[in-house]
Design an enzyme around this catalytic site. Structure first.
Site, PDB file in Angstrom:
ATOM      1  N   SER A 143       5.037   0.682   1.612  1.00 40.40           N
ATOM      2  CA  SER A 143       4.302   0.170   2.767  1.00 40.40           C
ATOM      3  C   SER A 143       5.312  -0.316   3.795  1.00 40.40           C
ATOM      4  CB  SER A 143       3.430  -1.002   2.321  1.00 40.40           C
ATOM      5  OG  SER A 143       2.934  -1.708   3.448  1.00 40.40           O
ATOM      6  N   TYR A 156       1.952  -9.258  -1.079  1.00 42.42           N
ATOM      7  CA  TYR A 156       2.027  -7.820  -0.778  1.00 42.42           C
ATOM      8  C   TYR A 156       3.404  -7.443  -0.228  1.00 42.42           C
ATOM      9  CZ  TYR A 156       0.213  -3.233   0.595  1.00 42.42           C
ATOM     10  OH  TYR A 156      -0.008  -1.876   0.708  1.00 42.42           O
TER      11      TYR A 156
HETATM   12  O1  NJP Z   1      -6.288   1.475  -1.893  1.00 46.51           O
HETATM   13  P1  NJP Z   1      -7.720   1.459  -2.563  1.00 46.51           P
HETATM   14  P2  NJP Z   1      -5.466   2.614  -1.123  1.00 46.51           P
HETATM   15  N1  NJP Z   1      -4.435  -0.101 -12.787  1.00 46.51           N
HETATM   16  O2  NJP Z   1      -8.057   0.029  -2.692  1.00 46.51           O
HETATM   17  C1  NJP Z   1      -6.336   1.423  -8.325  1.00 46.51           C
HETATM   18  C2  NJP Z   1      -0.740   1.659  -0.519  1.00 46.51           C
HETATM   19  N2  NJP Z   1      -0.902   1.504   0.919  1.00 46.51           N
HETATM   20  O3  NJP Z   1      -5.872   3.953  -1.533  1.00 46.51           O
HETATM   21  O4  NJP Z   1      -8.407   0.665 -11.208  1.00 46.51           O
HETATM   22  C3  NJP Z   1      -4.725   1.123 -12.345  1.00 46.51           C
HETATM   23  O5  NJP Z   1      -8.659   2.379  -1.869  1.00 46.51           O
HETATM   24  C4  NJP Z   1      -7.806   1.407  -7.980  1.00 46.51           C
HETATM   25  O6  NJP Z   1      -8.574   1.903  -9.079  1.00 46.51           O
HETATM   26  P3  NJP Z   1      -9.392   0.996 -10.138  1.00 46.51           P
HETATM   27  C5  NJP Z   1      -1.367   0.569  -1.347  1.00 46.51           C
HETATM   28  O7  NJP Z   1      -0.577  -0.589  -1.432  1.00 46.51           O
HETATM   29  C6  NJP Z   1      -2.135   1.545   1.493  1.00 46.51           C
HETATM   30  O8  NJP Z   1      -5.464   2.244   0.302  1.00 46.51           O
HETATM   31  O9  NJP Z   1     -10.452   1.926 -10.604  1.00 46.51           O
HETATM   32  N3  NJP Z   1      -5.213   1.381 -11.126  1.00 46.51           N
HETATM   33  C7  NJP Z   1      -7.874   2.409  -6.850  1.00 46.51           C
HETATM   34  O10 NJP Z   1      -7.971   3.722  -7.334  1.00 46.51           O
HETATM   35  C8  NJP Z   1      -1.471   1.276  -2.690  1.00 46.51           C
HETATM   36  O11 NJP Z   1      -0.255   1.199  -3.387  1.00 46.51           O
HETATM   37  C9  NJP Z   1      -2.258   1.380   2.872  1.00 46.51           C
HETATM   38  O12 NJP Z   1      -9.892  -0.189  -9.382  1.00 46.51           O
HETATM   39  C10 NJP Z   1      -5.435   0.323 -10.321  1.00 46.51           C
HETATM   40  C11 NJP Z   1      -6.517   2.228  -6.171  1.00 46.51           C
HETATM   41  O13 NJP Z   1      -5.666   1.514  -7.074  1.00 46.51           O
HETATM   42  C12 NJP Z   1      -1.755   2.728  -2.301  1.00 46.51           C
HETATM   43  O14 NJP Z   1      -1.380   2.841  -0.937  1.00 46.51           O
HETATM   44  C13 NJP Z   1      -1.131   1.187   3.647  1.00 46.51           C
HETATM   45  C14 NJP Z   1      -5.160  -0.988 -10.720  1.00 46.51           C
HETATM   46  C15 NJP Z   1      -6.618   1.424  -4.903  1.00 46.51           C
HETATM   47  O15 NJP Z   1      -7.440   2.095  -3.999  1.00 46.51           O
HETATM   48  C16 NJP Z   1      -3.201   3.138  -2.445  1.00 46.51           C
HETATM   49  O16 NJP Z   1      -4.007   2.267  -1.676  1.00 46.51           O
HETATM   50  C17 NJP Z   1       0.115   1.167   3.049  1.00 46.51           C
HETATM   51  C18 NJP Z   1      -4.650  -1.178 -12.004  1.00 46.51           C
HETATM   52  N4  NJP Z   1      -4.372  -2.412 -12.489  1.00 46.51           N
HETATM   53  C19 NJP Z   1       0.214   1.324   1.675  1.00 46.51           C
HETATM   54  N5  NJP Z   1      -5.483  -1.824  -9.691  1.00 46.51           N
HETATM   55  C20 NJP Z   1      -3.589   1.396   3.549  1.00 46.51           C
HETATM   56  N6  NJP Z   1      -4.701   1.724   2.855  1.00 46.51           N
HETATM   57  O17 NJP Z   1      -3.641   1.149   4.776  1.00 46.51           O
HETATM   58  C21 NJP Z   1      -5.948  -1.051  -8.698  1.00 46.51           C
HETATM   59  O18 NJP Z   1       1.198   1.010   3.829  1.00 46.51           O
HETATM   60  N7  NJP Z   1      -5.912   0.241  -9.063  1.00 46.51           N
END
Ligand code: NJP
Length: 256
Positions: A143, A156
């Site tokens: 990020s 974060y």
């Molecule tokens: O997030 P979101 P994004 N074990 O909330 C999973 C980075 N990023 O797609 O476990 C396994 O829609 C959760 O699944 P679930 C950001 O930091 C984003 O935007 O079923 N999985 C879901 O599939 C991150 O690293 C932006 O709840 C776990 C997913 O994570 C990546 O992009 C900007 C978990 C999150 O989906 C994906 O983010 C940037 C666990 N313990 C960087 N906890 C942005 N969106 O603007 C959560 O610079 N998950």
């Protein structure tokens, strides 16, 4: 465009957002995808949809904060598909957003468990298997927060800085053994995470309009591009698609 036929790509956080889009995109490019997240029903549904559309996909319930789960994810990829070519450390969280003095120590630590230890676990268990099979690529989703400070995001910013550090160290340790490690800084992406950020109202990112964000599909295309030869010039660093230059390199826009 790199084609991924015969390759296995494991993606954490694949139940929605960037991870889901990446799974669908790699499958479209012919790859076998292993979708990992805690929401087992969600990833199973997405895997079934990929299969129904002619792709190949496996779902694997996984909490990346637990070493044993990520070890099992790597084993599932190998047992079910026979290989592991690309591992995308995408799972990440930003809640709870709070200024330092208002933050909850336990919740702060849980973000470290997912964002830092989760990525460490991916590197720890994917790299040895990739070395055994002659090489592979790990993409860590980073990020802009890795290198900038934003109010309410101490957890974060600190954890994404740690992810960048892990990318650098892993590259230093394993590049000469055929392991490509690269980070992606996607800029702001229209996912649930941005809905949470907007609701916080705490810093300038929370004031952005949905139209300011890129689509998860753009982030997915950048991940696939980094997994191919495009990533070669960016190993050990965070590649950004916030700039026109980065977007043009991936082919998201026509000119820089
Ligand atoms: O997030 P979101 P994004 N074990 O909330 C999973 C980075 N990023 O797609 O476990 C396994 O829609 C959760 O699944 P679930 C950001 O930091 C984003 O935007 O079923 N999985 C879901 O599939 C991150 O690293 C932006 O709840 C776990 C997913 O994570 C990546 O992009 C900007 C978990 C999150 O989906 C994906 O983010 C940037 C666990 N313990 C960087 N906890 C942005 N969106 O603007 C959560 O610079 N998950």
């Amino acid at each position: 465009m790199t084609v991924f036929s015969g390759k296995t790509i494991a993606i954490t956080g694949a139940s929605r957002g960037i991870g889901e889009a990446a799974a669908r995109y790699f499958a479209k490019l012919g790859g076998t995808v292993v979708l990992a997240a805690r929401s087992a029903n969600q990833i199973e549904t997405i895997a079934q949809d990929i299969l129904a559309n002619g792709g190949t996909a496996v779902a694997c319930g996984c909490d990346v904060s637990l070493a044993v789960d990520v070890e099992a994810l790597v084993a599932t990829a190998l047992n079910e598909t026979g290989r592991l070519d690309v591992f995308v450390n995408n799972a990440g969280i930003i809640e709870p957003i709070a200024r330092l003095a208002d933050s909850d120590p336990t919740a702060w630590g849980q973000v470290v468990d997912v964002n830092v230890k989760g990525v460490y676990h991916g590197l720890r268990f994917a790299i040895p298997e990739m070395i055994n099979s002659g090489g592979g690529t790990v993409i860590n989703i980073s990020s802009g927060a890795a290198t900038s400070a934003l109010e309410g995001w101490s957890h974060y910013c600190a954890t994404k800085a740690a992810v960048l550090s892990l990318t650098r160290v892993a590259d230093k340790e394993y590049r000469d053994r055929g392991i490509r490690v690269v980070g992606l800084s996607p800029g702001t992406v229209a996912t649930d995470m941005q809905v949470q950020i907007r609701a916080s109202g705490i810093n300038p990112v929370s004031k952005l309009d949905v139209s300011d964000h890129i689509s998860p599909e753009w982030a997915a295309r950048a991940i696939a591009w980094l997994a191919g030869p495009g990533g070669d010039a960016h190993l050990g660093t965070d590649f950004s698609i916030k700039t026109d230059e980065g977007r043009a390199a991936v082919g998201l826009i026509e000119t820089a």
